[in-house]
Design a protein around this motif. Structure first.
Motif, PDB file in Angstrom:
ATOM      1  N   VAL A 120       0.711  -0.995   0.414  1.00  9.46           N
ATOM      2  CA  VAL A 120       0.071   0.135  -0.330  1.00  9.46           C
ATOM      3  C   VAL A 120       0.932   1.344  -0.061  1.00  9.46           C
ATOM      4  N   GLY A 121       0.427   2.244  -0.887  1.00  7.62           N
ATOM      5  CA  GLY A 121       1.314   3.525  -0.590  1.00  7.62           C
ATOM      6  C   GLY A 121       2.332   3.791  -1.992  1.00  7.62           C
ATOM      7  N   ASP A 122       2.398   2.093  -2.260  1.00  9.83           N
ATOM      8  CA  ASP A 122       3.565   2.162  -3.799  1.00  9.83           C
ATOM      9  C   ASP A 122       3.023   2.879  -4.911  1.00  9.83           C
ATOM     10  N   PRO A 123       3.709   3.676  -6.274  1.00  6.20           N
ATOM     11  CA  PRO A 123       2.851   4.485  -7.267  1.00  6.20           C
ATOM     12  C   PRO A 123       3.367   3.144  -8.275  1.00  6.20           C
ATOM     13  N   VAL A 124       2.642   3.192  -9.787  1.00  7.72           N
ATOM     14  CA  VAL A 124       1.896   2.339 -10.478  1.00  7.72           C
ATOM     15  C   VAL A 124       1.970   3.646 -11.674  1.00  7.72           C
ATOM     16  N   ALA A 125       2.990   3.614 -12.837  1.00 13.09           N
ATOM     17  CA  ALA A 125       2.608   4.230 -14.031  1.00 13.09           C
ATOM     18  C   ALA A 125       2.341   3.329 -15.047  1.00 13.09           C
ATOM     19  N   LEU A 126       1.270   4.213 -15.608  1.00  9.69           N
ATOM     20  CA  LEU A 126       0.540   3.853 -16.883  1.00  9.69           C
ATOM     21  C   LEU A 126       1.360   4.585 -18.264  1.00  9.69           C
ATOM     22  N   ASP A 128       3.391   4.863 -20.205  1.00  4.63           N
ATOM     23  CA  ASP A 128       4.830   5.740 -19.540  1.00  4.63           C
ATOM     24  C   ASP A 128       4.164   6.326 -19.069  1.00  4.63           C
ATOM     25  N   GLY A 129       4.228   6.324 -18.199  1.00  6.79           N
ATOM     26  CA  GLY A 129       3.910   7.632 -16.480  1.00  6.79           C
ATOM     27  C   GLY A 129       2.771   8.705 -16.833  1.00  6.79           C
ATOM     28  N   THR A 161       4.778   0.310 -15.096  1.00  5.62           N
ATOM     29  CA  THR A 161       6.159   0.652 -14.477  1.00  5.62           C
ATOM     30  C   THR A 161       5.598   0.496 -13.023  1.00  5.62           C
ATOM     31  N   PHE A 162       6.309  -0.071 -12.197  1.00 10.64           N
ATOM     32  CA  PHE A 162       6.486   0.229 -10.239  1.00 10.64           C
ATOM     33  C   PHE A 162       7.438   0.748  -9.951  1.00 10.64           C
ATOM     34  N   PRO A 163       7.678   2.394 -10.555  1.00 10.69           N
ATOM     35  CA  PRO A 163       8.298   2.722 -10.047  1.00 10.69           C
ATOM     36  C   PRO A 163       9.179   2.705  -8.430  1.00 10.69           C
ATOM     37  N   MET A 242      24.114   4.325 -20.218  1.00 10.17           N
ATOM     38  CA  MET A 242      23.371   5.149 -20.798  1.00 10.17           C
ATOM     39  C   MET A 242      22.523   5.347 -20.172  1.00 10.17           C
ATOM     40  N   VAL A 243      22.663   7.525 -19.762  1.00 11.20           N
ATOM     41  CA  VAL A 243      21.651   7.972 -19.418  1.00 11.20           C
ATOM     42  C   VAL A 243      20.322   7.618 -19.820  1.00 11.20           C
ATOM     43  N   ALA A 244      18.931   6.667 -19.542  1.00 12.18           N
ATOM     44  CA  ALA A 244      18.297   6.698 -20.181  1.00 12.18           C
ATOM     45  C   ALA A 244      16.670   6.843 -20.141  1.00 12.18           C
ATOM     46  N   ARG A 245      16.430   7.912 -20.207  1.00 11.16           N
ATOM     47  CA  ARG A 245      15.993   9.089 -19.250  1.00 11.16           C
ATOM     48  C   ARG A 245      14.534   9.055 -19.249  1.00 11.16           C
ATOM     49  N   GLY A 246      13.793   8.165 -20.547  1.00  7.03           N
ATOM     50  CA  GLY A 246      12.633   8.004 -20.281  1.00  7.03           C
ATOM     51  C   GLY A 246      12.145   7.305 -19.081  1.00  7.03           C
ATOM     52  N   ASP A 247      12.377   6.238 -19.188  1.00  7.24           N
ATOM     53  CA  ASP A 247      12.051   5.016 -18.061  1.00  7.24           C
ATOM     54  C   ASP A 247      12.829   5.482 -16.801  1.00  7.24           C
ATOM     55  N   LEU A 248      13.880   5.771 -16.431  1.00  6.81           N
ATOM     56  CA  LEU A 248      14.749   6.302 -15.643  1.00  6.81           C
ATOM     57  C   LEU A 248      13.723   7.703 -14.988  1.00  6.81           C
ATOM     58  N   GLY A 249      13.144   8.660 -15.852  1.00 10.14           N
ATOM     59  CA  GLY A 249      12.451   9.592 -15.486  1.00 10.14           C
ATOM     60  C   GLY A 249      10.633   9.209 -15.240  1.00 10.14           C
ATOM     61  N   LEU A 250      10.821   7.913 -15.001  1.00 10.79           N
ATOM     62  CA  LEU A 250       9.568   7.221 -14.604  1.00 10.79           C
ATOM     63  C   LEU A 250       9.085   6.796 -12.941  1.00 10.79           C
TER      64      LEU A 250
END
Length: 480
Positions: A120-126, A128-129, A161-163, A242-250
């Motif tokens: 409970v409390g965990d974030p979930v992103a759908l 691509d955020g 994703t489950f950030p 590689m700083v993959a900012r797409g998924d890292l940003g999620l």
């Protein structure tokens, strides 16, 4: 002034012809990414053939980067269609067997492992955020209740994703293994691994490569917070980052992303390993011939931060202005590098690495090049390590890296300011090889001063580290 930053262009439907790739090369791209999340073997074989043809025609070193998909986690379709949510809407997320008889909005995820450890409390992103939720209740095994933090549409088969949580899925999937086999067959030069979380992931990929009799450099893509927690260990195992900012940003709060980028780049610079900054660098140029002010500043700041490479994705893969995009990125590089060298490059804080004799000599060579206003630095670098050390010193001059090994040459192509070159194999003395290269290379004219670094083997030893730094002046009378 030489351009030091390296531009990576992703190839796709917008750049699948010989003419299109040739334009990218002429515009300044020297590294080409094949995204194995899209396309098949026939397309990749065609692209590699075009790149090798252009390499022969231009005499340039052009590097093929295979980017493996990794475990892209997507929702599934159980026939319920897209769900429209507003802020505060509650939805259920569960495996397909939990959908039967459900009257509430339901999102299907057919990967039971992903529900392990969710609390409970965990974030979930759908998607691509675009839509973000928080877990409000664990309803049962493989079934959780989410509350929407914003509004939007939730269609099936979208990335989820489950950030902040460690993904239980191995980063090297069965698809990746099959794709790696294709890459090895086609002769790619470097392999990028998606969703790396720990150093063991890199070792696993190396073992898989050895099954094909190859040992190529590996770029670890940082897309998970778990990877940031053990970056030092990953850096020891991987050849580059590689700083993959797409998924890292999620995974991160977006406000934290710029600081994360700077810290990653700094650690890579200190380790003397190439670092790539990727995702949405000039995204507006997919459909527009002009970039935004923010994008222009973003590219400039990545270079100032210490990136070795800046990467274009959709801009060159599916964009309408691939050549213009590379040329504009190169133009930014010219401007920002001229600014960087106005007062001379700042010395990097490498800490204890200074105790290494090779590192000390690399600094001495870079300083000597600066003080004498040398035309370039030329190093004989059998493994490529010396050229990467010289690159990490950020000299104003280009570093010509001589190596007889094509794998080494194609990988040193990723390092800031490094120009790979082939030495004359008939000469065994490394220092003499470098001097002959300077005499024969049309890039240097009479009177040019060049700083040469090389390893002179001691009596009874067949190999050595760099132990010679020499100031060399090209004279026409020396020509054969």
């Amino acid at each position: 002034m030489d351009r030091h930053i390296k531009i990576i262009a992703t190839l796709g439907p917008g750049t699948e012809s010989y003419e299109a790739v040739k334009e990218l090369v002429e515009s300044g791209a020297k590294i080409f990414r094949l995204n194995f999340s899209h396309g098949g073997k026939e397309f990749f074989a065609k692209m590699v053939e075009i790149i090798r043809r252009l390499e022969q025609e231009t005499g340039l070193t052009l590097t093929v980067l295979q980017d493996l998909s990794g475990p892209k986690i997507r929702t599934c379709d159980v026939g319920l269609g897209a769900i429209e949510v507003t802020k505060g809407t509650e939805v259920l997320l569960g495996t397909p067997d939990k959908a039967e008889g459900v009257t509430e909005p339901f999102i299907c995820l057919n990967i039971p492992e992903m529900f392990q450890g969710v609390k409970v409390g965990d974030p979930v992103a759908l998607s691509d955020g675009m839509i973000r939720f928080n877990v409000v209740k664990i309803e049962g095994e493989n079934l959780i209740r989410l509350k929407a933090a914003n509004s939007g549409m939730c269609p099936p088969r979208k990335g989820i994703t489950f950030p902040g949580t460690k993904t239980p899925l191995a980063p090297l999937t069965d698809k990746d293994k099959a794709d790696l086999a294709i890459g090895m067959e086609l002769g790619v030069d470097v392999v990028a691994m998606s969703f790396v979380q720990k150093p063991e992931d890199i070792r696993h990929l190396r073992k898989e490569m050895l099954k094909h009799g190859r040992g190529l450099p590996i770029i670890a893509k940082l897309e998970r917070t778990a990877a940031l927690d053990c970056l030092d260990q990953i850096l020891q195992e991987a050849d580059g980052i590689m700083v993959a900012r797409g998924d890292l940003g999620l995974e991160l709060d977006l406000a934290e992303l710029p600081v994360a980028q700077k810290r990653i780049i700094k650690q890579c610079n200190q380790a003397g390993k190439p670092v790539i900054v990727a995702t949405q660098m000039l995204l507006s140029m997919v459909n527009s011939p002009m970039a935004t002010r923010a994008e222009t500043t973003d590219v400039a700041n990545a270079i100032l931060d210490g990136a070795d490479c800046v990467m274009l994705s959709e801009e060159t893969a599916i964009g309408n202005y691939p050549g213009e995009t590379v040329r504009f990125m190169r133009k930014i590089a010219y401007q920002i590098e001229a600014f960087m060298f106005e007062s001379g490059p700042e010395e990097l804080d490498r800490g204890g690495a200074r105790d290494n004799p090779s590192t000390f000599l690399a600094y001495a060579a870079a300083m000597l090049a600066r003080k004498t206003k040398a035309r370039a630095i030329v190093c004989h670098s059998t493994s490529g390590a010396t050229s990467r050390l010289l690159s990490s010193c950020r000299p104003g001059q280009s570093v010509y890296a001589l190596s007889s090994d094509p794998i080494v040459r194609h990988f040193t192509n990723l390092s800031w300011g490094v120009i790979p070159a082939i030495p004359l194999d008939v000469i065994h003395d490394h220092q003499e090889r470098a001097e002959v290269f300077v005499r024969q290379c049309p890039d240097f004219v009479e009177g040019d001063i060049v700083i040469i670094t090389a390893g002179q083997p001691e009596q009874g030893k067949s190999t050595t580290q760099t132990n010679v730094v020499k100031l060399y002046e090209k004279l026409i009378k020396e020509e054969d």
